[in-house]
Design a protein around this motif. Structure first.
Motif, PDB file in Angstrom:
ATOM      1  N   THR A   1      43.217  36.655  32.559  1.00 30.49           N
ATOM      2  CA  THR A   1      44.129  36.112  33.572  1.00 30.49           C
ATOM      3  C   THR A   1      43.708  36.622  34.943  1.00 30.49           C
ATOM      4  O   THR A   1      43.440  37.810  35.111  1.00 30.49           O
ATOM      5  CB  THR A   1      45.585  36.549  33.292  1.00 30.49           C
ATOM      6  OG1 THR A   1      45.951  36.128  31.974  1.00 30.49           O
ATOM      7  CG2 THR A   1      46.533  35.933  34.293  1.00 30.49           C
ATOM      8  N   VAL A   2      43.643  35.716  35.920  1.00 29.41           N
ATOM      9  CA  VAL A   2      43.291  36.075  37.294  1.00 29.41           C
ATOM     10  C   VAL A   2      44.528  35.893  38.157  1.00 29.41           C
ATOM     11  O   VAL A   2      45.151  34.821  38.156  1.00 29.41           O
ATOM     12  CB  VAL A   2      42.120  35.210  37.809  1.00 29.41           C
ATOM     13  CG1 VAL A   2      41.791  35.558  39.256  1.00 29.41           C
ATOM     14  CG2 VAL A   2      40.886  35.404  36.913  1.00 29.41           C
TER      15      VAL A   2
ATOM     16  N   ASP B   1      44.666  32.277  52.928  1.00 29.20           N
ATOM     17  CA  ASP B   1      45.356  33.554  52.819  1.00 29.20           C
ATOM     18  C   ASP B   1      45.441  34.099  51.396  1.00 29.20           C
ATOM     19  O   ASP B   1      45.839  35.240  51.202  1.00 29.20           O
ATOM     20  CB  ASP B   1      46.761  33.466  53.421  1.00 29.20           C
ATOM     21  CG  ASP B   1      47.633  32.415  52.735  1.00 29.20           C
ATOM     22  OD1 ASP B   1      47.109  31.673  51.887  1.00 29.20           O
ATOM     23  OD2 ASP B   1      48.821  32.339  53.067  1.00 29.20           O
ATOM     24  N   ALA B   2      45.092  33.314  50.396  1.00 26.69           N
ATOM     25  CA  ALA B   2      45.171  33.807  49.021  1.00 26.69           C
ATOM     26  C   ALA B   2      43.924  34.608  48.675  1.00 26.69           C
ATOM     27  O   ALA B   2      42.807  34.250  49.052  1.00 26.69           O
ATOM     28  CB  ALA B   2      45.332  32.649  48.052  1.00 26.69           C
ATOM     29  N   GLU B   3      44.112  35.714  47.975  1.00 25.89           N
ATOM     30  CA  GLU B   3      42.988  36.494  47.485  1.00 25.89           C
ATOM     31  C   GLU B   3      43.305  37.008  46.089  1.00 25.89           C
ATOM     32  O   GLU B   3      44.473  37.087  45.691  1.00 25.89           O
ATOM     33  CB  GLU B   3      42.665  37.646  48.428  1.00 25.89           C
ATOM     34  CG  GLU B   3      43.805  38.588  48.686  1.00 25.89           C
ATOM     35  CD  GLU B   3      43.464  39.630  49.747  1.00 25.89           C
ATOM     36  OE1 GLU B   3      43.686  40.815  49.472  1.00 25.89           O
ATOM     37  OE2 GLU B   3      42.981  39.260  50.828  1.00 25.89           O
ATOM     38  N   ILE B   4      42.275  37.334  45.352  1.00 27.26           N
ATOM     39  CA  ILE B   4      42.481  37.852  44.007  1.00 27.26           C
ATOM     40  C   ILE B   4      42.962  39.296  44.108  1.00 27.26           C
ATOM     41  O   ILE B   4      42.320  40.132  44.757  1.00 27.26           O
ATOM     42  CB  ILE B   4      41.182  37.769  43.178  1.00 27.26           C
ATOM     43  CG1 ILE B   4      40.778  36.307  42.980  1.00 27.26           C
ATOM     44  CG2 ILE B   4      41.378  38.443  41.822  1.00 27.26           C
ATOM     45  CD1 ILE B   4      39.455  36.128  42.267  1.00 27.26           C
ATOM     46  N   THR B   5      44.082  39.576  43.467  1.00 27.03           N
ATOM     47  CA  THR B   5      44.616  40.934  43.469  1.00 27.03           C
ATOM     48  C   THR B   5      44.314  41.678  42.179  1.00 27.03           C
ATOM     49  O   THR B   5      44.312  42.902  42.151  1.00 27.03           O
ATOM     50  CB  THR B   5      46.146  40.922  43.680  1.00 27.03           C
ATOM     51  OG1 THR B   5      46.756  40.133  42.656  1.00 27.03           O
ATOM     52  CG2 THR B   5      46.488  40.341  45.053  1.00 27.03           C
ATOM     53  N   ASN B   6      44.053  40.927  41.107  1.00 25.92           N
ATOM     54  CA  ASN B   6      43.736  41.567  39.830  1.00 25.92           C
ATOM     55  C   ASN B   6      43.243  40.513  38.858  1.00 25.92           C
ATOM     56  O   ASN B   6      43.521  39.324  39.004  1.00 25.92           O
ATOM     57  CB  ASN B   6      44.977  42.266  39.253  1.00 25.92           C
ATOM     58  CG  ASN B   6      44.636  43.265  38.162  1.00 25.92           C
ATOM     59  OD1 ASN B   6      43.471  43.646  37.982  1.00 25.92           O
ATOM     60  ND2 ASN B   6      45.625  43.705  37.426  1.00 25.92           N
ATOM     61  N   ALA B   7      42.486  40.980  37.881  1.00 23.86           N
ATOM     62  CA  ALA B   7      42.112  40.158  36.736  1.00 23.86           C
ATOM     63  C   ALA B   7      42.312  41.033  35.514  1.00 23.86           C
ATOM     64  O   ALA B   7      41.988  42.225  35.539  1.00 23.86           O
ATOM     65  CB  ALA B   7      40.668  39.688  36.839  1.00 23.86           C
TER      66      ALA B   7
ATOM     67  N   ASN C   1      36.298  30.482  49.174  1.00 21.45           N
ATOM     68  CA  ASN C   1      36.148  31.876  48.774  1.00 21.45           C
ATOM     69  C   ASN C   1      35.457  32.025  47.429  1.00 21.45           C
ATOM     70  O   ASN C   1      35.622  31.192  46.533  1.00 21.45           O
ATOM     71  CB  ASN C   1      37.533  32.521  48.711  1.00 21.45           C
ATOM     72  CG  ASN C   1      38.365  32.196  49.946  1.00 21.45           C
ATOM     73  OD1 ASN C   1      37.988  32.534  51.055  1.00 21.45           O
ATOM     74  ND2 ASN C   1      39.474  31.503  49.749  1.00 21.45           N
ATOM     75  N   THR C   2      34.698  33.122  47.269  1.00 23.13           N
ATOM     76  CA  THR C   2      33.972  33.393  46.036  1.00 23.13           C
ATOM     77  C   THR C   2      34.145  34.862  45.667  1.00 23.13           C
ATOM     78  O   THR C   2      34.245  35.728  46.537  1.00 23.13           O
ATOM     79  CB  THR C   2      32.471  33.089  46.195  1.00 23.13           C
ATOM     80  OG1 THR C   2      31.966  33.788  47.339  1.00 23.13           O
ATOM     81  CG2 THR C   2      32.219  31.601  46.371  1.00 23.13           C
ATOM     82  N   SER C   3      34.145  35.142  44.351  1.00 26.49           N
ATOM     83  CA  SER C   3      34.373  36.516  43.914  1.00 26.49           C
ATOM     84  C   SER C   3      33.827  36.719  42.508  1.00 26.49           C
ATOM     85  O   SER C   3      33.800  35.782  41.698  1.00 26.49           O
ATOM     86  CB  SER C   3      35.877  36.827  43.938  1.00 26.49           C
ATOM     87  OG  SER C   3      36.127  38.204  43.768  1.00 26.49           O
ATOM     88  N   ILE C   4      33.374  37.957  42.221  1.00 25.23           N
ATOM     89  CA  ILE C   4      32.941  38.361  40.890  1.00 25.23           C
ATOM     90  C   ILE C   4      33.633  39.671  40.540  1.00 25.23           C
ATOM     91  O   ILE C   4      33.638  40.612  41.337  1.00 25.23           O
ATOM     92  CB  ILE C   4      31.402  38.525  40.826  1.00 25.23           C
ATOM     93  CG1 ILE C   4      30.703  37.182  41.086  1.00 25.23           C
ATOM     94  CG2 ILE C   4      30.978  39.083  39.457  1.00 25.23           C
ATOM     95  CD1 ILE C   4      29.198  37.289  41.208  1.00 25.23           C
ATOM     96  N   TRP C   5      34.213  39.732  39.336  1.00 22.17           N
ATOM     97  CA  TRP C   5      34.900  40.920  38.824  1.00 22.17           C
ATOM     98  C   TRP C   5      34.331  41.247  37.451  1.00 22.17           C
ATOM     99  O   TRP C   5      33.759  40.372  36.792  1.00 22.17           O
ATOM    100  CB  TRP C   5      36.399  40.661  38.704  1.00 22.17           C
ATOM    101  CG  TRP C   5      37.114  40.473  40.019  1.00 22.17           C
ATOM    102  CD1 TRP C   5      36.861  39.513  40.951  1.00 22.17           C
ATOM    103  CD2 TRP C   5      38.195  41.247  40.532  1.00 22.17           C
ATOM    104  NE1 TRP C   5      37.722  39.638  42.019  1.00 22.17           N
ATOM    105  CE2 TRP C   5      38.550  40.700  41.782  1.00 22.17           C
ATOM    106  CE3 TRP C   5      38.902  42.342  40.048  1.00 22.17           C
ATOM    107  CZ2 TRP C   5      39.578  41.227  42.552  1.00 22.17           C
ATOM    108  CZ3 TRP C   5      39.945  42.860  40.824  1.00 22.17           C
ATOM    109  CH2 TRP C   5      40.261  42.302  42.058  1.00 22.17           C
ATOM    110  N   TYR C   6      34.496  42.513  37.001  1.00 24.19           N
ATOM    111  CA  TYR C   6      33.980  42.881  35.681  1.00 24.19           C
ATOM    112  C   TYR C   6      34.889  43.890  34.987  1.00 24.19           C
ATOM    113  O   TYR C   6      35.658  44.611  35.622  1.00 24.19           O
ATOM    114  CB  TYR C   6      32.557  43.450  35.787  1.00 24.19           C
ATOM    115  CG  TYR C   6      32.492  44.796  36.480  1.00 24.19           C
ATOM    116  CD1 TYR C   6      32.569  45.976  35.748  1.00 24.19           C
ATOM    117  CD2 TYR C   6      32.370  44.891  37.863  1.00 24.19           C
ATOM    118  CE1 TYR C   6      32.528  47.217  36.379  1.00 24.19           C
ATOM    119  CE2 TYR C   6      32.327  46.118  38.501  1.00 24.19           C
ATOM    120  CZ  TYR C   6      32.408  47.271  37.753  1.00 24.19           C
ATOM    121  OH  TYR C   6      32.376  48.495  38.384  1.00 24.19           O
TER     122      TYR C   6
END
Length: 198
Positions: A64-65, A23-29, A47-52
């Motif tokens: 900070t993620v 249930d956890a997901e990235i909300t911001n970095a 889970n996998t994710s890429i942010w920029y």
């Protein structure tokens, strides 16, 4: 503290992340007060994710993620890119496979890939460079990257058991090439966008 990436025109910060949580997901970095943009995420419990972040401004502090939901064990890696075009990258994602394809459209693009699966088996990929590899809870994650000199269809494979797995990739093109202006009052022999007289 003490994180000092390249900043200004033509720079970019890239976050690669893998984690285990239903249930956890990235909300911001963030870097300082600057927020990243989500490029691609794949969630299947592993889970996998890429942010920029385009053209970061020098700040005091670390990347900070931020996660929602219950506590999660995660792996996070950060790349500081230079001579990179601003804007969204091309992306791809897949579940249930150790092989992921993506198409680059510009020569010398940098491709970043992230993979995670259930279990704690050894994990590697055919990316030229490894950003991180290791366990997060009862899952294992790996992130890699490489520059692709020739545009076109690319395929990347992880040595893994394909156990409840997810993978994502993003292709970051370089900044537009500036042709040198030779001679005259507007000469720009070093192609930095400013007349040499300045």
């Amino acid at each position: 503290a003490g994180f000092a990436p390249a900043t200004g025109e033509g720079t970019k910060l890239v976050v690669a992340a893998s984690w285990e949580s239903g249930d956890a997901e990235i909300t911001n970095a963030t870097y300082g007060s600057q927020s990243f943009t989500e490029a691609v995420t794949r969630q299947v419990g592993r889970n996998t994710s890429i942010w920029y972040l385009d053209e970061p401004v020098s700040a005091s502090g670390d990347v900070t993620v931020w996660f929602s939901g219950s506590a999660t064990e995660s792996l996070i890696g950060v790349l500081s890119l230079q001579n990179t075009a601003a804007g969204d990258p091309a992306t791809a994602s897949i579940t249930g496979s150790t092989t992921l394809g993506i198409t680059t459209t510009v020569k010398d693009s940098l491709v970043v890939g992230v993979y995670t699966e259930n279990g704690n088996a050894s994990l590697s990929s055919d990316f030229a460079n490894t950003l991180y590899t290791g366990n997060s809870g009862s899952s294992v994650g790996n992130a890699g990257y490489q520059q692709e000199a020739v545009p076109g269809a690319k395929t990347y494979t992880w040595s893994a058991a394909t156990n409840s797995c997810a993978a994502v990739a993003a292709s970051f093109p370089p900044a537009l090439f500036r042709q040198p202006i030779v001679g005259g009052d507007d000469a720009d022999d070093d192609a930095d966008g400013m007349a040499d007289a300045w």
